[in-house]
Design an enzyme around this catalytic site. Structure first.
Site, PDB file in Angstrom:
ATOM      1  N   GLY B  87       6.410  -1.303  -6.598  1.00  0.00           N
ATOM      2  CA  GLY B  87       5.176  -1.397  -5.854  1.00  0.00           C
ATOM      3  C   GLY B  87       4.443  -0.408  -5.419  1.00  0.00           C
ATOM      4  O   GLY B  87       5.634   0.541  -4.768  1.00  0.00           O
ATOM      5  N   LEU B  88       3.647  -0.326  -4.876  1.00  0.00           N
ATOM      6  CA  LEU B  88       2.919   1.067  -3.924  1.00  0.00           C
ATOM      7  C   LEU B  88       3.624   2.466  -5.077  1.00  0.00           C
ATOM      8  O   LEU B  88       3.522   3.436  -4.347  1.00  0.00           O
ATOM      9  CB  LEU B  88       3.793   0.953  -2.452  1.00  0.00           C
ATOM     10  CG  LEU B  88       3.587   0.291  -1.923  1.00  0.00           C
ATOM     11  CD1 LEU B  88       4.288   0.051  -0.071  1.00  0.00           C
ATOM     12  CD2 LEU B  88       2.042   0.522  -0.642  1.00  0.00           C
ATOM     13  N   CYS B  89       2.818   2.098  -6.182  1.00  0.00           N
ATOM     14  CA  CYS B  89       2.879   3.290  -6.649  1.00  0.00           C
ATOM     15  C   CYS B  89       1.934   3.743  -7.576  1.00  0.00           C
ATOM     16  O   CYS B  89       1.883   3.583  -8.843  1.00  0.00           O
ATOM     17  CB  CYS B  89       4.015   3.840  -8.156  1.00  0.00           C
ATOM     18  SG  CYS B  89       4.666   2.047  -8.501  1.00  0.00           S
ATOM     19  N   GLY B  90       0.056   3.068  -7.204  1.00  0.00           N
ATOM     20  CA  GLY B  90      -0.887   3.131  -7.363  1.00  0.00           C
ATOM     21  C   GLY B  90      -0.776   1.984  -9.085  1.00  0.00           C
ATOM     22  O   GLY B  90      -0.325   1.067  -8.658  1.00  0.00           O
TER      23      GLY B  90
END
Lengths: 137, 292
Positions: B87-90
């Protein structure tokens, strides 16, 4: 100087060879074949095996796995899943892979149905070609 | 008003966060370069492959009977959804998930049940609530290789041949540029003879008669599964590059947001400090006044 033919070996991770060569030998569907300059347009599937080519006195060997090749306009292009030069091959690893594949095939031959025979055979083929390509360096 | 110490701790915390997001941004940009190189290396392979495919399919118009090309009455549809593992990609992964869900609804509105094959953990997490996920491939997006693609392509096409699905689409994110990644869907199975756009140029070039070994039909038989591998691999490459690009943007935004918060908190901190000093001065002045 004899006429030359352009050889290109392309894999998903990039072009491996891009050279003018005198002759190319490759494992085709119906057996090994050689291609010289100005060959007629030709398309064949390629088996796992050894591709060799010559430039002058220099001879190179590559282990290639399945794909196909195309000859047109004095150019021969191999599209294969992998291609390795003989001198890049880790022989120990190939030997181990060979033993593993042989064991699996032996298991499959006896009773074990969990073994994927086609896959094991392909693995054995690859290992054998690698060993052969490495020994001809 | 929060105490001086509280504000100071908070500033420290936000600074740490900014450091992390900045580092992640740099990692993502390094990885993006790697992924782009990989795509670059793969391009000649696909180009040649498509050329040969269109060459062959123009020759085999004689009507070879290929199970992978067979167009059946579409009763069930399978969607191969390619996303990232992390994750952590908008909104990157949820954009792909949304497209998958929308496509699913469209087909279901036509009375065609849909199943999913998820490549990448995030897509599965998004789609598992639909309870239609048939197969998941996890943790391969980081270091995927051609054999991963082959495995997936084999699984999907076997299901197709066994009649488990009559049509397969692949949904992934197209890498347009570092700033733009667009979720798209492509037809996967049955195999379509190559696009007409390329057809003209190649048809002209290959006017000469070819020698085929073995026959055109048999070559096609070998090439079609390979073609599927290539398509899956291509999708994985695109998603890989898109993921890193999306993470770069997301982390850049996060770093900027951190900077905003820090400057706001610093103002708050200074105000609190000034208030404390003023209060102390008042005390001193008051005390001195009282001594007179």
């Amino acid at each position: 100087m004899a006429q030359q033919i352009a050889l290109e070996v392309v894999t998903p991770t990039g072009a491996v060879v891009n050279e003018e060569v005198d002759i190319v030998n490759a494992p085709g569907y119906g057996g090994d074949f050689g291609v010289l300059a100005n060959h007629a347009p030709f398309l064949s599937t390629i088996k796992i095996g050894i591709l060799s080519y010559e430039i002058g006195k220099k001879r190179e060997f590559l282990m290639i796995s399945g794909g196909f090749c195309e000859v047109s306009n004095n150019k021969i292009t191999f599209l294969v899943e992998s291609a390795e030069f003989g001198h890049q091959i880790d022989v120990d690893r190939a030997m181990k892979a060979k033993e593993r594949a042989e064991k699996r095939l032996a298991q499959a031959a006896s009773h074990d149905e969990s073994i994927n025979v086609t896959r094991a055979e392909a693995a054995l083929q690859r290992a054998l070609s690698r060993i052969k390509a490495a020994s001809t360096r | 008003m929060p105490s001086l110490k509280d504000v100071k701790t908070k500033i420290g915390g936000v600074k740490k966060t900014a450091q992390i997001t900045k580092a992640m941004n740099m990692v993502a940009s390094a990885r993006l370069r790697g992924a782009q190189d990989k795509m670059e290396a793969f391009r000649p392979y696909t180009a040649k492959f498509n050329e040969a495919m269109s060459n062959l399919s123009s020759r085999s118009s004689s009507g070879g009977n290929f199970p992978l090309m067979e167009k059946r009455d579409v009763k069930t549809v399978e969607l191969v959804v390619v996303t990232s593992d992390r994750g952590l990609c908008g909104s990157f992964n949820s954009n792909i998930g949304k497209l998958a869900e929308r496509t699913m609804r469209e087909y279901e509105a036509q009375g065609k049940p849909v199943s999913f094959v998820c490549v990448g953990k995030k897509g599965f997490q998004y789609l598992k609530k639909t309870e239609k996920v048939r197969k998941v491939y996890r943790d391969i997006m980081g270091t995927f290789q051609m054999f991963n693609a082959r495995e997936i392509a084999t699984e999907v096409s076997q299901n197709f041949l066994a009649g488990g699905s009559d049509k397969v689409e692949i949904i992934f994110s197209e890498f347009r540029s570092v700033a733009v990644q667009r979720p798209t869907g492509h037809d996967f199975l049955p195999v379509q003879p190559s696009e007409a756009t390329e057809g003209e140029s190649t048809a002209a070039k290959i006017s000469g008669e070819y020698i085929y070994e073995p026959s055109v039909e048999e070559i096609m038989d070998v090439l079609q599964p390979l073609y599927l591998n290539v398509m899956i691999y291509h999708a994985m490459l695109e998603v890989g590059a898109s993921e890193h690009a999306a993470r770069m943007t997301a982390m850049d935004n996060a770093t900027n947001a951190c900077k905003d918060i820090i400057s706001k908190l610093t103002i708050l901190y200074n105000k609190a400090r000034q208030a404390a000093i003023t209060a102390e001065l008042m005390d001193i002045v008051g005390g001195a006044e009282a001594l007179k």
